[in-house]
Scaffold this motif. Structure first.
Motif: not given
Length: 619
Positions: A395-407
């Motif tokens: 699970k990928l959690v805590g994804v910030d809006n500033s990361v790349s679209q690939a993430v």
């Protein structure tokens, strides 16, 4: 360890004929060894002889290495080592003893001088064998071909000849075979005449064990490869000793044949001394990737899940649980292994793990909870095979809006279910600082046995160590690693299951997983690839037993998975060179690397020096 320490003894009378004896030790200055020299030496360079010694000069890290001061036990060990070294080089008349070792002091500095009378060097002459079985004589003489005429008359090699003859007959039950060797000196040659008396043939009457307090008898018997009625095989007894010692359960193992009540039969006596098998360890470490980690591990290498009366000890099973907490990652796990499934040489085990990390970026975290079950078996010689099944919830959690679209495309959870088969071979002479041998690992996986994540992966690692010269233990290490992964069933390989390079494990001049394709935005997130290959070369010099200088060159390339989100040109060749050091502290190396990344993508800043480090201790 203190030179010229004073000891005084006083007697103070008490009533009824008793007295108090008082021993007072006045420890003089902590004398430090400044120099170690040799006199009368022409056969070897002094530096080569110093490398053989455990007595060492004082140096800044002597506080950790516990060397640099005079110790009589170590000094006597060094005398024996030097004597054996000379005798094994053909100097059979060498004379060196404690009386011939001079210790000189100036202030609190010591100079140790080994005075050696080398004597003449002898070479092997004619080699012959006589036996009470005359038809074996020619065959045995030929088999001793490793004792070549003209080679130095090594005392160790001559003893190997005697041991070979004992084993030759001992493997067929003639365990009382007597071997003697007569040496005839002619000028600088030694003729060797071996005489063998084969004796009677014996079979195994019974096997009995002493010294096992907690370990079950079957744990020992299954390593023996001998049973009542078998021919008493000397080689098998020696192999059983080695196998039992390699279990890690015993401090010492001695296997000897003894006379029994039956003619031409002997009992096999196995004497063991059990070692401590339970462990509680607190671990700590630092690295340029993780920064700081601490952990707690509980383990038992002689576990028995069905024996609660003896604190679950005695079956030779292995169980371990632990937790590790770092600045960027946390991990918890439990491992169990049965090394003899159904009393056959077949390993079976499982593990359960959970982890949470953000080693790649601080703007998101990877959470993994999984389990693996496996069986393993030694297939032939030193090659071991392992078949496993692994299932994991990612699970990928805590994804910030500033990361790349690939993430962002990877946000959410998935199940990874895979089976794999691994082949491995390890011939290293030691694990921490190998000088000879190699390691080879080939692992193949297929994911998609359940779950929607589908890919196949194959990866291989090979490393070889060469002892270039024993002077300062100079070692060349060459290592190559390669991996390939691709999706199947119309599925792409997820971002976090792709191949990456960068970090202390391969390309030391680059940060973790950053030597390869990256995203085409300001974040430059690692994208990984479908292929990765790397070559690592390292030349180390042991300036001290606990201090090494390292020169290295690393190069590798990750081939892009596709052009989606790719920054053009980042799937290029990456390479670095540098110098490093390794200091052993509590038997674990602290490694410091100063790298120059001379080949990279044009957008990369070629930081010089790129500094990285790794250190871990158990205390």
């Amino acid at each position: 360890v203190y030179f010229k320490s004073d000891i005084s003894i006083t007697h103070e009378p008490l009533r009824d004929g008793y007295e108090t004896v008082k021993v007072t030790v006045h420890e003089d200055l902590g004398y430090k060894i400044k120099r170690i020299d040799f006199q009368g030496v022409t056969a070897f360079k002094p530096g080569k002889l110093r490398d053989l010694l455990v007595t060492r000069k004082w140096w800044p890290f002597s506080f950790f290495t516990k060397t640099g001061r005079l110790d009589e036990d170590r000094l006597q060990h060094d005398i024996d080592t030097l004597r054996n070294h000379y005798r094994n080089a053909g100097y059979l008349d060498v004379e060196i003893n404690r009386k011939n070792v001079a210790i000189q002091n100036k202030g609190n500095r010591l100079r140790i001088v080994f005075k050696i009378q080398e004597g003449e060097r002898y070479y092997i002459g004619n080699v012959s064998v006589t036996s009470d079985v005359p038809e074996d004589e020619e065959k045995l003489t030929t088999a001793l071909g490793f004792l070549k005429k003209g080679d130095p008359a090594s005392a160790e090699l001559i003893e190997q000849g005697c041991e070979f003859l004992r084993d030759y007959y001992g493997k067929d039950g003639y365990v009382d075979a007597q071997v003697e060797v007569k040496r005839t000196f002619i000028d600088h040659e030694v003729d060797l005449a071996f005489s063998v008396v084969r004796g009677a043939q014996y079979r195994v009457h019974s096997i009995y064990l002493t010294g096992n307090v907690h370990s079950q008898s079957r744990l020992v018997v299954r390593e023996m490869n001998l049973a009542p009625g078998d021919l008493l095989n000397r080689r098998r007894m020696k192999l059983a000793e080695l196998r039992l010692q390699n279990t890690g359960l015993f401090k010492s193992v001695v296997i000897v044949p003894e006379d029994s009540s039956m003619p031409y039969e002997k009992d096999v006596k196995v004497v063991v001394e059990e070692d401590k098998t339970g462990s509680i360890s607190l671990t700590g470490g630092i690295s340029s990737t993780e920064k700081i980690t601490v952990g707690l591990t509980l383990g038992q290498s002689n576990f028995d899940w069905g024996n609660g009366k003896d604190y679950h000890r005695g079956a030779g099973q292995k169980a371990q649980t632990g937790i590790t907490v770092g600045k960027y990652s946390q991990q918890i796990g439990f491992n169990f292994e049965e090394p003899w499934l159904f009393d056959r040489e077949l390993r079976w085990g499982f593990n359960v793990t959970g982890s949470r990390s953000n080693l790649n970026q601080k703007d998101y975290k990877q959470q993994r909870i999984g389990s693996e079950i496996y069986v393993g078996k030694r297939l032939f010689e030193l090659v071991e095979g392992r078949l496993y099944y692994h299932i994991e919830h990612f699970k990928l959690v805590g994804v910030d809006n500033s990361v790349s679209q690939a993430v962002k495309d990877e946000e959410g959870s998935r199940v990874i279910s895979k089976i794999g088969f691994e082949l491995s071979r390890d011939t290293r002479d030691q694990f921490v600082h190998p000088t000879e041998g190699n390691v080879a690992i080939w692992d193949n996986q297929i994911a998609g046995v359940g779950g929607k994540t589908k890919y196949v992966r194959s990866k291989a690692v090979f490393a070889q160590w060469f002892l270039v010269t024993p002077n300062y233990e100079q070692v060349l290490m060459l290592k190559c690693k390669g991996a390939a992964v691709r999706g199947w069933g119309g599925k792409e390989v997820p971002l976090f299951e792709r191949e990456y390079l960068g970090g202390d494990a391969d390309l030391r001049g680059f940060d973790y997983q950053e030597a390869g394709p990256r995203s085409n935005d300001i974040h430059q997130d690692p994208l990984g690839g479908k292929y990765a290959i790397a070559g690592i070369s390292e030349y180390s010099i042991a300036l001290h037993p606990r201090f090494r200088l390292i020169f290295y060159l690393d190069a590798g390339k990750v081939v892009k998975m596709n052009n989606k989100y790719l920054c053009p040109g980042t799937d290029t060749l990456y390479a670095d060179a540098g110098i490093g050091t390794a200091v052993d502290i509590l038997n674990v190396p602290l490694k410091l690397f100063f790298s120059y990344p001379f080949k990279a993508h044009e957008s990369d800043s070629k930081e010089f020096p790129h500094f990285s480090y790794a250190f871990g201790v158990t205390f």
